[in-house]
Scaffold this active site. Structure first.
Site, short mmCIF file in Angstrom:
data_model
loop_
_atom_site.label_atom_id
_atom_site.label_comp_id
_atom_site.label_asym_id
_atom_site.label_seq_id
_atom_site.Cartn_x
_atom_site.Cartn_y
_atom_site.Cartn_z
N ASP A 1 -3.41 -8.86 0.53
CA ASP A 1 -4.42 -9.27 1.51
C ASP A 1 -3.91 -9.36 2.94
O ASP A 1 -4.70 -9.57 3.86
CB ASP A 1 -5.00 -10.63 1.12
CG ASP A 1 -4.02 -11.76 1.37
OD1 ASP A 1 -2.80 -11.56 1.15
OD2 ASP A 1 -4.46 -12.85 1.78
N CYS B 1 -1.35 15.59 8.17
CA CYS B 1 -0.77 15.07 6.93
C CYS B 1 0.70 14.71 7.16
O CYS B 1 1.28 14.99 8.20
CB CYS B 1 -0.90 16.08 5.80
SG CYS B 1 0.02 17.61 6.09
N ASP C 1 0.40 -9.73 -4.55
CA ASP C 1 0.92 -10.64 -3.54
C ASP C 1 0.62 -12.05 -4.01
O ASP C 1 -0.28 -12.27 -4.82
CB ASP C 1 0.24 -10.34 -2.20
CG ASP C 1 0.71 -11.27 -1.10
OD1 ASP C 1 1.91 -11.58 -1.07
OD2 ASP C 1 -0.13 -11.69 -0.28
N ASP D 1 1.23 -6.54 3.45
CA ASP D 1 0.92 -5.77 2.25
C ASP D 1 0.35 -4.39 2.57
O ASP D 1 0.19 -3.56 1.67
CB ASP D 1 -0.11 -6.51 1.38
CG ASP D 1 0.36 -7.89 0.99
OD1 ASP D 1 1.51 -8.01 0.55
OD2 ASP D 1 -0.43 -8.86 1.12
N CYS E 1 2.82 17.67 7.94
CA CYS E 1 2.74 18.03 9.37
C CYS E 1 3.66 17.15 10.19
O CYS E 1 4.38 17.63 11.08
CB CYS E 1 1.30 17.89 9.87
SG CYS E 1 0.10 18.99 9.09
#
Length: 742
Positions: free
Chosen positions: A613, A30, A439, A617, A33
């Site tokens: 897309d 994570c 976007d 992004d 971590c």
């Protein structure tokens, strides 16, 4: 172990006078971590820098001098609570799916236990239909079921037992706590009844519950693995081999990990730039669409800064490296994607919120029942049976199904509408959003330039030159004209245009300056000079999606605010937003600027839905509260998104928001029913009005009730009428074709 110079495997020298080491840290899972390890290792004497790649579990450490001590490094990681070893790609791939193999094995063991335990319990069930077994035979059947089911339940249930114990050690109770206690107590009661020759034991029920729950855990693991693949897909754009120029200027294939700052790389036309750098020599154009979202090719000349992952279009470039692979733009985006995905993974689901109240109340009630009944002198057996009845009748099966059943029904409904839901928790987050970020290119618009209002005769002649170029605007001209011939003696000047001979005259297609027009050139235009003195301006536009205006109006009608974040230039962004009815927009944003904007919005308290897309992004998609990507998006964007929608319309976004909100209402209804059921059933079990067998039937009935309520979403979908299409208005501004004479 001796001091480290150049370590193999896993080590490399990143710069003269410095050593580097790569370690495999499989326990890092994570963002917490990552932060803990990087800070802890970087604080060690002699360490210049530490970078952890969560997707590959690879820790890259750079030392301040030509040598370092890997033993001290591994010991420090051990003190932080993480095992480490020298990085080996094969070993990393093996460790990556260890959890998946463990879940699959547990699922197989639980399935084996269910099937074989029922061979012995089904004959006992036959007693319900007048086929009562003799007491001795019934007891024998229960013992056989115990021999099969108990070890299977204990082994397969370790996933829940470990999670429950870990949660309790932190002073909290998750949904695995009641599951674990319920399974263990069911086995204890079953053994007690079998030893006493009782009529009811529940060995098969214990292992069946684990089997069903493990199916969900395994699917959840696969979804998380898919999400982590987004960062791996992004880093895959960095070619593993680069062509490094030696002192004599000859290109030498070199692994990307051995490239250091200051190296010179040769990038041929059609190749991706391996790493961030600065152009030393060569003139070309770069396709940055996957990195920045910018549709227009960017010129590249000596002194131009370039990003790894950009495509060199026209001519050979020599690039001086300015950042190592771990520090490149792509690596930075991948790290943000990993952090965003981990932030989503710790999102508190509705069921976990309910468990925070449910778990202590129910188990306190069961404990009080056991103590109270025993204190009243009814005996330990009666006290245990009543406590077991309380836990069984209030088993969190209905609570556990309250949300998943709705999410399955909602996912099926969205699938019929062309929307793929990748995570049940995504629907919960989507129901909470209050701000939508879009976007422009490929989301609000179709994502490809189209020629606007050009006479067919001009297009046909310009296409003779356009077919000789790979420039996206030239390709749009060629696509408009269709298949055909190419002009004689075509020569393309990188970043300028194409020159050739048409009907004996020298013709040109390219920028305004290239054809000799004294006017500021735009990124969305080409000029065509047929060689007869007439110069024609060809204008291109990226058309809005047909339903863009209707979708934006629908989102606003639902109380959502809408904003556009784009890497394109201000003029095309402004035109598209004006046509779609969007007031708030930003242009020329880098991928990091997009993700920073999303983080700022969420820091201000907004719940953001990001729809994008492109690679530019991907980080914002991972960081947003919820995210969607069209089916035509790049793989990294689709993997980073929570939902993927097919088709060419934006109304799928509206449909997803509507279904997510409806699913939340159904989930809350199920929670309300579960609470009402427990308020009635729990007291009945406390006062001995129902035994564990009746409690099991009642518990199954409650689970069936919440499932049927969830299925109402599907019924509502079939009965709903499809709304009539709304006229979206003009797709885009359509400037007239212009003529100019020198």
């Amino acid at each position: 172990m001796s001091a480290l110079g150049v370590v193999a495997p896993g080590g490399r020298t990143p710069a003269p006078g410095r050593a580097s080491l790569e370690l495999l840290v499989p326990g890092a899972r994570c963002a917490a971590c990552m932060s803990k390890i990087e800070r802890g290792v970087a604080a060690l004497p002699g360490v210049a820098e530490a970078r952890l790649n969560l997707s590959a579990h690879k820790l890259s450490v750079t030392f301040t001098g030509p040598a370092g001590d890997p033993t001290r490094l591994i010991d420090a990681l051990d003190k932080l609570g993480y095992r480490a070893a020298l990085y080996d790609p094969a070993r990393a791939r093996e460790a990556e799916d260890e959890e998946g193999r463990r879940l699959a094995l547990a699922l197989g063991v639980a399935g084996f236990g269910v099937g074989n335990a029922m061979m012995f319990t089904v004959p006992v069930w036959a007693g319900l239909f007048g086929q009562e077994l003799e007491p001795a035979t019934r007891t024998l059947m229960y013992w056989m079921a115990a021999i099969v089911a108990t070890p299977c339940a204990l082994y397969a249930g370790m996933t829940f037992f470990k999670s429950a114990w870990s949660s309790l050690r932190r002073g909290r109770a998750n949904m695995d706590v009641p599951i674990s206690i319920g399974v263990i107590l069911t086995l204890i009661v079953s053994f007690s009844e079998t030893l006493r020759g009782g009529r009811h034991a529940y060995f098969d029920a214990a292992v069946t519950l684990i089997f069903l729950l493990l199916i969900g855990r395994w699917l959840d693991h696969k979804l998380r693995s898919k999400a982590q693949g987004a960062a791996r897909d992004l880093l895959a754009l960095q070619s593993p081999i680069a062509r490094r120029l030696d002192d004599a200027g000859a290109p030498r294939p070199t692994p990307i990990g051995e490239i250091v700052v200051g190296d010179r790389l040769a990038v041929a036309p059609g190749e991706r730039v391996p790493l961030d750098g600065v152009v030393l020599s060569g003139v070309s154009t770069l396709d940055n669409a996957l990195i920045s979202g910018e549709t227009a090719p960017a010129p590249a000349a000596p002194g131009t800064a370039v990003h790894g992952g950009a495509v060199n279009r026209d001519a050979l470039l020599v690039v001086e490296v300015s950042a190592r692979a771990e520090d490149s733009t792509l690596a930075a985006i991948a790290r943000m994607m990993e952090a965003g995905a981990q932030a989503k993974s710790v999102y508190v689901r509705l069921a976990d919120r309910a468990a925070a109240i449910y778990v202590p109340v129910v188990h306190s009630l069961a404990l009080a029942t056991f103590i109270g009944v025993w204190a009243l002198g009814l005996g330990a057996h009666e006290a245990l049976m009543r406590a077991a009845a309380v836990l069984i009748v209030t088993c969190p099966c209905a609570l556990g199904l309250a949300v998943p059943a709705v999410q399955i029904a909602a996912s099926g409904r969205l699938f019929q509408k062309g929307v793929l839901v990748k995570s049940g928790a995504a629907l919960e987050r989507l129901a909470e959003i209050d701000h939508v970020v879009l976007d422009k290119t490929g989301v609000l618009t179709e994502g490809r330039p189209r020629l606007v209002d050009a006479p067919p005769v001009v297009v046909a002649r310009a296409a003779l030159l356009a077919r000789a170029s790979r420039h996206p605007l030239a390709r749009a001209v060629a696509a408009e004209a269709g298949l055909g011939l190419i002009a004689d003696r075509c020569v393309e000047t990188p970043g300028q245009g194409v020159e050739g001979v048409i009907d004996g005259r020298t013709a040109r297609l390219g920028s305004a300056a290239f054809v000799g027009v004294a006017t500021p050139g735009l990124e969305t235009e080409l000029w065509f000079d047929a060689g007869d003195g007439t110069k024609v301006r060809l204008v291109f536009a990226d058309a809005l999606r047909a339903d863009a205006r209707a979708a934006i109006d629908a989102l606003k009608a639902r109380g959502l605010t809408v904003e556009v974040l784009s890497g394109d230039g201000p003029e095309p962004v402004a035109r598209a937003c004006a046509a779609a009815g969007i007031e708030s927009w930003s242009a020329r944003l880098t991928p990091l600027a997009k993700s920073d904007t999303v983080k700022a919005l969420q820091a201000s308290g907004r719940k953001v839905l990001m729809v994008g897309d492109g690679l530019n992004d991907a980080a914002a998609l991972a960081l947003a509260h919820a995210s969607m990507a069209p089916g035509a998006a790049v793989d990294a964007a689709q993997n980073a998104a929570d939902l993927v929608f097919e088709g060419s319309g934006l109304m799928a976004v509206v449909a997803a928001v509507d279904v997510a909100r409806a699913a939340r209402r159904r989930s809350l209804e199920n929670f309300g029913f579960s609470a009402l059921y427990n308020l009635v059933a729990a007291p009945a079990a406390v006062f001995g009005l129902i035994n564990p067998f009746v409690a099991a039937i009642a518990m199954s009935g409650s689970s069936l009730a919440v499932t049927l309520n969830a299925l109402r979403m599907g019924l509502a979908a079939r009965s709903a009428k499809t709304p009539a299409p709304v006229n979206a208005g003009p797709a885009a501004t359509r400037p007239d074709l212009e003529l100019a004479r020198p």
